[in-house]
Design a protein around this motif. Sequence first.
Motif, PDB file in Angstrom:
ATOM      1  N   TYR A  94       0.806  -1.218   0.000  1.00  7.09           N
ATOM      2  CA  TYR A  94       0.000   0.000   0.000  1.00  7.09           C
ATOM      3  C   TYR A  94       0.847   1.279   0.000  1.00  7.09           C
ATOM      4  N   PRO A  95       1.744   1.456   0.940  1.00  8.84           N
ATOM      5  CA  PRO A  95       2.499   2.724   0.957  1.00  8.84           C
ATOM      6  C   PRO A  95       3.325   2.952  -0.307  1.00  8.84           C
ATOM      7  N   ILE A  96       3.997   1.895  -0.780  1.00 11.83           N
ATOM      8  CA  ILE A  96       4.862   2.055  -1.950  1.00 11.83           C
ATOM      9  C   ILE A  96       4.037   2.327  -3.198  1.00 11.83           C
ATOM     10  N   SER A  97       2.957   1.577  -3.388  1.00 15.09           N
ATOM     11  CA  SER A  97       2.136   1.773  -4.588  1.00 15.09           C
ATOM     12  C   SER A  97       1.532   3.171  -4.623  1.00 15.09           C
ATOM     13  N   LEU A  98       1.045   3.638  -3.495  1.00 16.55           N
ATOM     14  CA  LEU A  98       0.453   4.975  -3.453  1.00 16.55           C
ATOM     15  C   LEU A  98       1.516   6.052  -3.625  1.00 16.55           C
ATOM     16  N   GLY A  99       2.707   5.800  -3.096  1.00 16.22           N
ATOM     17  CA  GLY A  99       3.801   6.747  -3.317  1.00 16.22           C
ATOM     18  C   GLY A  99       4.200   6.823  -4.776  1.00 16.22           C
ATOM     19  N   LEU A 100       4.255   5.668  -5.440  1.00 12.29           N
ATOM     20  CA  LEU A 100       4.606   5.649  -6.858  1.00 12.29           C
ATOM     21  C   LEU A 100       3.523   6.297  -7.716  1.00 12.29           C
ATOM     22  N   VAL A 101       2.260   6.107  -7.343  1.00 11.43           N
ATOM     23  CA  VAL A 101       1.171   6.776  -8.056  1.00 11.43           C
ATOM     24  C   VAL A 101       1.325   8.287  -7.948  1.00 11.43           C
ATOM     25  N   THR A 102       1.662   8.759  -6.771  1.00 12.88           N
ATOM     26  CA  THR A 102       1.852  10.198  -6.568  1.00 12.88           C
ATOM     27  C   THR A 102       2.992  10.721  -7.438  1.00 12.88           C
ATOM     28  N   VAL A 103       4.084   9.970  -7.498  1.00  8.66           N
ATOM     29  CA  VAL A 103       5.227  10.377  -8.332  1.00  8.66           C
ATOM     30  C   VAL A 103       4.836  10.423  -9.800  1.00  8.66           C
ATOM     31  N   ALA A 104       4.106   9.410 -10.268  1.00 13.81           N
ATOM     32  CA  ALA A 104       3.701   9.374 -11.672  1.00 13.81           C
ATOM     33  C   ALA A 104       2.781  10.543 -12.024  1.00 13.81           C
ATOM     34  N   LEU A 105       1.841  10.860 -11.140  1.00 13.18           N
ATOM     35  CA  LEU A 105       0.904  11.944 -11.404  1.00 13.18           C
ATOM     36  C   LEU A 105       1.577  13.319 -11.366  1.00 13.18           C
ATOM     37  N   ALA A 106       2.596  13.444 -10.526  1.00  9.52           N
ATOM     38  CA  ALA A 106       3.284  14.729 -10.378  1.00  9.52           C
ATOM     39  C   ALA A 106       4.672  14.682 -11.001  1.00  9.52           C
ATOM     40  N   ALA A 107       4.836  13.892 -12.065  1.00  3.01           N
ATOM     41  CA  ALA A 107       6.165  13.671 -12.639  1.00  3.01           C
ATOM     42  C   ALA A 107       6.846  14.964 -13.086  1.00  3.01           C
ATOM     43  N   GLU A 108       6.100  15.836 -13.775  1.00  2.47           N
ATOM     44  CA  GLU A 108       6.728  17.060 -14.285  1.00  2.47           C
ATOM     45  C   GLU A 108       7.206  17.973 -13.172  1.00  2.47           C
ATOM     46  N   PRO A 109       6.373  18.301 -12.174  1.00  5.30           N
ATOM     47  CA  PRO A 109       6.909  19.120 -11.083  1.00  5.30           C
ATOM     48  C   PRO A 109       7.988  18.421 -10.265  1.00  5.30           C
ATOM     49  N   VAL A 110       7.924  17.090 -10.162  1.00  4.09           N
ATOM     50  CA  VAL A 110       8.978  16.363  -9.444  1.00  4.09           C
ATOM     51  C   VAL A 110      10.323  16.530 -10.148  1.00  4.09           C
ATOM     52  N   VAL A 111      10.330  16.337 -11.474  1.00  2.00           N
ATOM     53  CA  VAL A 111      11.579  16.495 -12.227  1.00  2.00           C
ATOM     54  C   VAL A 111      12.061  17.940 -12.166  1.00  2.00           C
ATOM     55  N   ASP A 112      11.140  18.884 -12.314  1.00  4.15           N
ATOM     56  CA  ASP A 112      11.513  20.299 -12.277  1.00  4.15           C
ATOM     57  C   ASP A 112      12.129  20.661 -10.929  1.00  4.15           C
ATOM     58  N   LEU A 118      10.094   8.874 -16.112  1.00  2.00           N
ATOM     59  CA  LEU A 118       9.769   8.771 -14.695  1.00  2.00           C
ATOM     60  C   LEU A 118       8.383   8.149 -14.503  1.00  2.00           C
ATOM     61  N   GLN A 119       7.426   8.544 -15.308  1.00  2.00           N
ATOM     62  CA  GLN A 119       6.071   7.995 -15.197  1.00  2.00           C
ATOM     63  C   GLN A 119       6.043   6.498 -15.489  1.00  2.00           C
ATOM     64  N   LEU A 120       6.766   6.098 -16.496  1.00  2.00           N
ATOM     65  CA  LEU A 120       6.789   4.679 -16.859  1.00  2.00           C
ATOM     66  C   LEU A 120       7.502   3.843 -15.800  1.00  2.00           C
ATOM     67  N   PHE A 121       8.583   4.372 -15.227  1.00  2.00           N
ATOM     68  CA  PHE A 121       9.291   3.634 -14.182  1.00  2.00           C
ATOM     69  C   PHE A 121       8.431   3.492 -12.927  1.00  2.00           C
ATOM     70  N   ALA A 122       7.634   4.529 -12.621  1.00  2.00           N
ATOM     71  CA  ALA A 122       6.739   4.431 -11.474  1.00  2.00           C
ATOM     72  C   ALA A 122       5.706   3.337 -11.686  1.00  2.00           C
ATOM     73  N   LEU A 123       5.169   3.247 -12.902  1.00  2.00           N
ATOM     74  CA  LEU A 123       4.216   2.197 -13.242  1.00  2.00           C
ATOM     75  C   LEU A 123       4.851   0.817 -13.088  1.00  2.00           C
ATOM     76  N   ALA A 124       6.094   0.680 -13.537  1.00  2.00           N
ATOM     77  CA  ALA A 124       6.807  -0.592 -13.394  1.00  2.00           C
ATOM     78  C   ALA A 124       7.024  -0.939 -11.930  1.00  2.00           C
ATOM     79  N   GLY A 125       7.334   0.068 -11.123  1.00  2.00           N
ATOM     80  CA  GLY A 125       7.623  -0.168  -9.717  1.00  2.00           C
ATOM     81  C   GLY A 125       6.455  -0.764  -8.955  1.00  2.00           C
TER      82      GLY A 125
END
Length: 498
Positions: free
Chosen positions: A307-325, A339-346
């Motif tokens: 649960y924690p990891i999957s939800l964290g990865l979802v957050t990263v994928a959704l906010a990929a552009e501001p995260v990279v910036d 970054l979005q694709l790697f989060a999906l894989a994770g």
Amino acid sequence: MATSTRPPPTDGRTGSLGSTAARGALTMLTGQGMRILLQFAGLVILARLLSPHDYGLLAIVVVFIGVGEIFRDFGLSSAAVRAPSLTSEQSTNLFWINSGIGIVLGSALFALAAPLAAVYGQGEVRSIAQAMAIIFLLNGLATQFRAHLMRGLRFRWLAIVDVLAAALALGVAIGGALLGWEYWALVAQQITQALVILLGAVLGARWRPGRPRRDVSVRSFVRFGANLVLSQVVNYGTNNVDTALVGYAYGAAPLGLYNRAYQLVVTPLSQIQSPVTSVAIPILSKIQEDQKRFSVYLVRGQLALGYPISLGLVTVALAAEPVVDLMLGEKWLAAVPLLQLFALAGVARNLAFVGYWVYVVRGLSGSLFRYSLVTGAIRVLCVVIGAQWGVVGVAAGLALAPWLAWPISLLWLSRVTTVPTRALYAGALRIIGVAGLSAGTTLAVMAALPSMPALLSILLTGACVVATVSLLCLVPIFRRDAADLLEVVVLVTKRKRS
């Protein structure tokens, strides 16, 4: 006379193995959380001081360091940790085996540095590989000291050493980058971290190796390790075929982008899984004969990790552009789709991870190797096909592969040992459902909002995910999962009562 060491039943502060496991996991995860924060700080700072080309050069060598490290360990750390008993003389023999392999591999990398540079057409790779060859020796010396710490459930010391090593190494890298060392700052970071981990393990293990003994057999350890290392080599090779392909086909700069996006997602994921595994394997080894208890621990482990990891990865994928910036800067924005694709894989990789614990605890390294061949073939096929569409295609192939392999994982495991297959499948599907609903709701909300600063965008994305999960807890089945997770938290905080 041989002296035997066994992991203690508790940590001296709690009365149950469950509390020991929970506290150990908390300690290791706290340490890894601090390491992840240091890693993110390093990404933010070093990405602005160094270039994608610098990171690409290091990534070329790190791929080969990683596969060499599997052979250097030879599965003997896991073999030592899971053993019902381990004598000091057996530990000594394992120490010399790991150290000897480290010397051989370090020498081989030093000798092959020039051909490696020629293959990639990057002359700097030669000196980088030669300098980093010493890492094999340092890690070889540290292996059995760290195994002793894990067998003794001394997770706090392990966490302190790992955090201190990461902090000192980052300090060296930042100092070197400011002094204009370029890629050498990253090389110095890797070597410093390995050296500090060795020194910390030696100081904390309270054990010293003697001379190797021919009359003390370690064949069972080597036999277990041989099968385990084969599966690890397959996994590592197929996990890194994408990096090798990008570096060879597209050059150091695209590889630097690819590598940084990968590091933002997969490295923190591994850094969470690794300490949890360090706790799970010795704990599960102690209760593997009690199938009911073993199943309960395994299912809860899946939920607590999932649960924690999957939800964290979802957050990263959704906010990929501001995260990279925010993390890397504008010059790295081409890494957003990666970054979005790697989060999906994770997410998929994490769902299947508990199966690895079972293979190791029950000594099924041969079955693990055969399973790794199948999933590795799926991964290579997806990456090679994806490469027809460039670097993003490679990442897409890497993201698709674990979703194809995950349904196979538990089915394969259930054919070689007893596991709560139905409960594990059901738990994984609930995790996927919560992650998917959270993603859909958050996308709808964020699309309706105006553009905003990167940090605020990330915070709002996380808040939307948390709000969605909170609403889902009104559903009985998800509320039960929340209760199980809460019980884990209680075990972490509960103290033994007199």
